[in-house]
Design a protein around this motif. Sequence first.
Motif, PDB file in Angstrom:
ATOM      1  N   VAL A  26      37.179 -11.168 -60.024  1.00 42.01           N
ATOM      2  CA  VAL A  26      37.197 -10.617 -58.785  1.00 42.01           C
ATOM      3  C   VAL A  26      38.838 -10.384 -58.437  1.00 42.01           C
ATOM      4  O   VAL A  26      39.731 -11.075 -58.924  1.00 42.01           O
ATOM      5  N   GLY A  27      38.814  -9.335 -57.457  1.00 41.63           N
ATOM      6  CA  GLY A  27      40.136  -8.972 -57.382  1.00 41.63           C
ATOM      7  C   GLY A  27      40.995  -8.172 -58.304  1.00 41.63           C
ATOM      8  O   GLY A  27      42.059  -7.435 -58.097  1.00 41.63           O
ATOM      9  N   GLU A  28      40.182  -7.674 -59.495  1.00 36.84           N
ATOM     10  CA  GLU A  28      40.534  -6.738 -60.573  1.00 36.84           C
ATOM     11  C   GLU A  28      40.500  -5.352 -60.106  1.00 36.84           C
ATOM     12  O   GLU A  28      39.415  -5.036 -59.922  1.00 36.84           O
ATOM     13  N   ALA A  29      41.524  -4.670 -60.611  1.00 35.06           N
ATOM     14  CA  ALA A  29      41.215  -3.101 -60.273  1.00 35.06           C
ATOM     15  C   ALA A  29      40.643  -2.604 -61.418  1.00 35.06           C
ATOM     16  O   ALA A  29      40.759  -3.026 -62.568  1.00 35.06           O
ATOM     17  N   LEU A  56      36.999  -5.113 -57.736  1.00 33.40           N
ATOM     18  CA  LEU A  56      35.524  -5.820 -57.941  1.00 33.40           C
ATOM     19  C   LEU A  56      36.036  -7.034 -56.873  1.00 33.40           C
ATOM     20  O   LEU A  56      36.694  -7.779 -56.915  1.00 33.40           O
ATOM     21  N   LYS A  57      35.090  -6.887 -55.640  1.00 31.72           N
ATOM     22  CA  LYS A  57      35.347  -7.592 -54.565  1.00 31.72           C
ATOM     23  C   LYS A  57      34.638  -9.259 -54.554  1.00 31.72           C
ATOM     24  O   LYS A  57      35.360  -9.868 -54.225  1.00 31.72           O
ATOM     25  N   GLU A  58      33.565  -9.148 -55.115  1.00 29.07           N
ATOM     26  CA  GLU A  58      32.975 -10.570 -55.183  1.00 29.07           C
ATOM     27  C   GLU A  58      31.725 -10.340 -56.179  1.00 29.07           C
ATOM     28  O   GLU A  58      30.942  -9.173 -56.546  1.00 29.07           O
ATOM     29  N   ILE A  59      31.589 -11.614 -56.968  1.00 26.33           N
ATOM     30  CA  ILE A  59      30.277 -11.686 -58.066  1.00 26.33           C
ATOM     31  C   ILE A  59      29.494 -12.385 -57.649  1.00 26.33           C
ATOM     32  O   ILE A  59      29.759 -13.688 -56.929  1.00 26.33           O
ATOM     33  N   GLU A  78      35.495   0.568 -53.047  1.00 23.99           N
ATOM     34  CA  GLU A  78      35.890   1.632 -53.754  1.00 23.99           C
ATOM     35  C   GLU A  78      37.375   2.090 -52.970  1.00 23.99           C
ATOM     36  O   GLU A  78      37.341   1.939 -51.906  1.00 23.99           O
ATOM     37  N   GLY A  79      38.274   2.398 -53.900  1.00 23.60           N
ATOM     38  CA  GLY A  79      39.610   2.700 -53.473  1.00 23.60           C
ATOM     39  C   GLY A  79      40.456   1.851 -53.101  1.00 23.60           C
ATOM     40  O   GLY A  79      41.580   2.072 -53.054  1.00 23.60           O
ATOM     41  N   ALA A  80      40.066   0.395 -53.217  1.00 21.27           N
ATOM     42  CA  ALA A  80      41.040  -0.763 -52.926  1.00 21.27           C
ATOM     43  C   ALA A  80      42.210  -0.806 -54.103  1.00 21.27           C
ATOM     44  O   ALA A  80      41.505  -0.489 -54.979  1.00 21.27           O
ATOM     45  N   ALA A  81      43.249  -1.663 -53.553  1.00 23.39           N
ATOM     46  CA  ALA A  81      44.155  -1.841 -54.644  1.00 23.39           C
ATOM     47  C   ALA A  81      43.594  -3.311 -55.032  1.00 23.39           C
ATOM     48  O   ALA A  81      43.200  -4.341 -54.312  1.00 23.39           O
ATOM     49  N   ALA A  82      44.381  -3.698 -56.197  1.00 17.14           N
ATOM     50  CA  ALA A  82      43.987  -4.950 -56.925  1.00 17.14           C
ATOM     51  C   ALA A  82      44.475  -6.268 -55.799  1.00 17.14           C
ATOM     52  O   ALA A  82      45.729  -5.953 -55.358  1.00 17.14           O
ATOM     53  N   SER A  83      43.991  -7.167 -55.791  1.00 18.97           N
ATOM     54  CA  SER A  83      44.463  -8.314 -54.972  1.00 18.97           C
ATOM     55  C   SER A  83      45.377  -9.149 -55.704  1.00 18.97           C
ATOM     56  O   SER A  83      45.510  -9.058 -56.979  1.00 18.97           O
ATOM     57  N   ALA A  84      46.397  -9.580 -54.705  1.00 16.98           N
ATOM     58  CA  ALA A  84      47.364 -10.372 -55.485  1.00 16.98           C
ATOM     59  C   ALA A  84      46.934 -11.735 -55.788  1.00 16.98           C
ATOM     60  O   ALA A  84      47.521 -12.640 -56.567  1.00 16.98           O
ATOM     61  N   SER A  85      45.475 -12.048 -55.254  1.00 13.36           N
ATOM     62  CA  SER A  85      44.935 -13.503 -55.763  1.00 13.36           C
ATOM     63  C   SER A  85      44.175 -13.178 -57.080  1.00 13.36           C
ATOM     64  O   SER A  85      43.404 -14.174 -57.450  1.00 13.36           O
ATOM     65  N   ALA A  86      44.263 -12.409 -57.886  1.00 11.02           N
ATOM     66  CA  ALA A  86      43.619 -12.056 -59.134  1.00 11.02           C
ATOM     67  C   ALA A  86      43.951 -13.483 -60.057  1.00 11.02           C
ATOM     68  O   ALA A  86      45.119 -14.055 -59.824  1.00 11.02           O
TER      69      ALA A  86
END
Length: 401
Positions: A26-29, A56-59, A78-86
């Motif tokens: 989750v959160g990974e580009a 990937l927003k949610e599993i 789609e098109g979102a950037a990787a989350s800092a909470s990865a």
Amino acid sequence: MSTEIKAPTFPESVADGSVATWHKQVGEAVTRDEPLVDIETDKVVLEVVAPADGVLKEILKQEGDTVLSDEPVALFEEGAAASASAPASSDDAAEAEPAPKASADLKISPAARKMAEEKGIDPQTLTGTGKGGLITKEDVAKADAPAAKPAPAAAPAPAAEVDVPAGERVEKRVPMTRLRKRIAERLLDASQGTAMLTTFNEVNMKPMMDMRKQYKDLFEKTHNGTRLGFMGLFVKAACEALKRFPAVNASIDGDDIVYHGYQDVGVAVSTDKGLVVPILRDADTMSLAKIEDKVRDYGLRARDGKLGIEEMTGGTFTITNGGVFGSLLSTPILNPPQTAILGMHKIQERPMAVNGQVEILPMMYLALSYDHRLIDGKDAVQFLVTIKDLIEDPARILLEV
């Protein structure tokens, strides 16, 4: 906007699957067509890829969970950037782990304890790098023994460690994969649900080897790099023999016998995840070059997990080659609902009596396992003799005599 990532559409023969491995968290580009998750079914492992660049927003389904056909397994943005909470990297995780306790909770292997005593090293001063903070022999070897402290006198080892051999005795328990469980079920059904017998014969491979040696370069040049192997000739020989003995190409369905007017030959392929049997459809109508090309393609894609379920469904007869692993003789097990399977083996030079003279010939044992409920011993033996005759005189395959 979130998009649902769904499990593949399963064919009617596959009821469900299970999540084998998540390649992303989750959160990974991820990029378009990059693998997200593997869905394992009874027959094959299916790969689900990213529909576009994004995150990937949610599993929704964790590893080991059961999934149905077209069931959502994750949410994708789609098109979102990787989350800092990865998830933190493995190095950061290692730094966050607390140091192992150095009192009654000290974990040290028997071999490491013995080495520490011999070196005069206090185990309390060591940091374990093994699983769960276990102090290993390598940890002791890296530590320098105190120069001023004499080695302690040999003391009897604790009673609990007397019978433990030196070295770490590692055990690993993992769940059986769906594919392996399905293979086990089918093998058990075959051994318990059929009257399986095996008949053997041996074949002189010299004529075929001489023919291959003579024409392999021309064959490869003529057919755009396709190599001339033995499997293609065995498939052609099997198709001719199946036409002569229809019962070997038949199957049992309840109280009925189904005679197939075509030859769909399965070729067993070994992979890291288990044995799979892709099918050569209408093998009797395929050219030798087409068979060789298809077998090679199946082998490569099977090892990469790229075979489709439809490519392994059906089949009227199976050929397996244990000789590639060095097997000299074996009894292949049936692949229900098929009623026969041919086993090839290692080519071994042996002294043979030929016209009263001893000659050293490249021989191969052949094994035909068959369901005695449908196939009589006479037909099984004559079928195998037909294979032998065709292989020892390859021209007969072309002439169909």
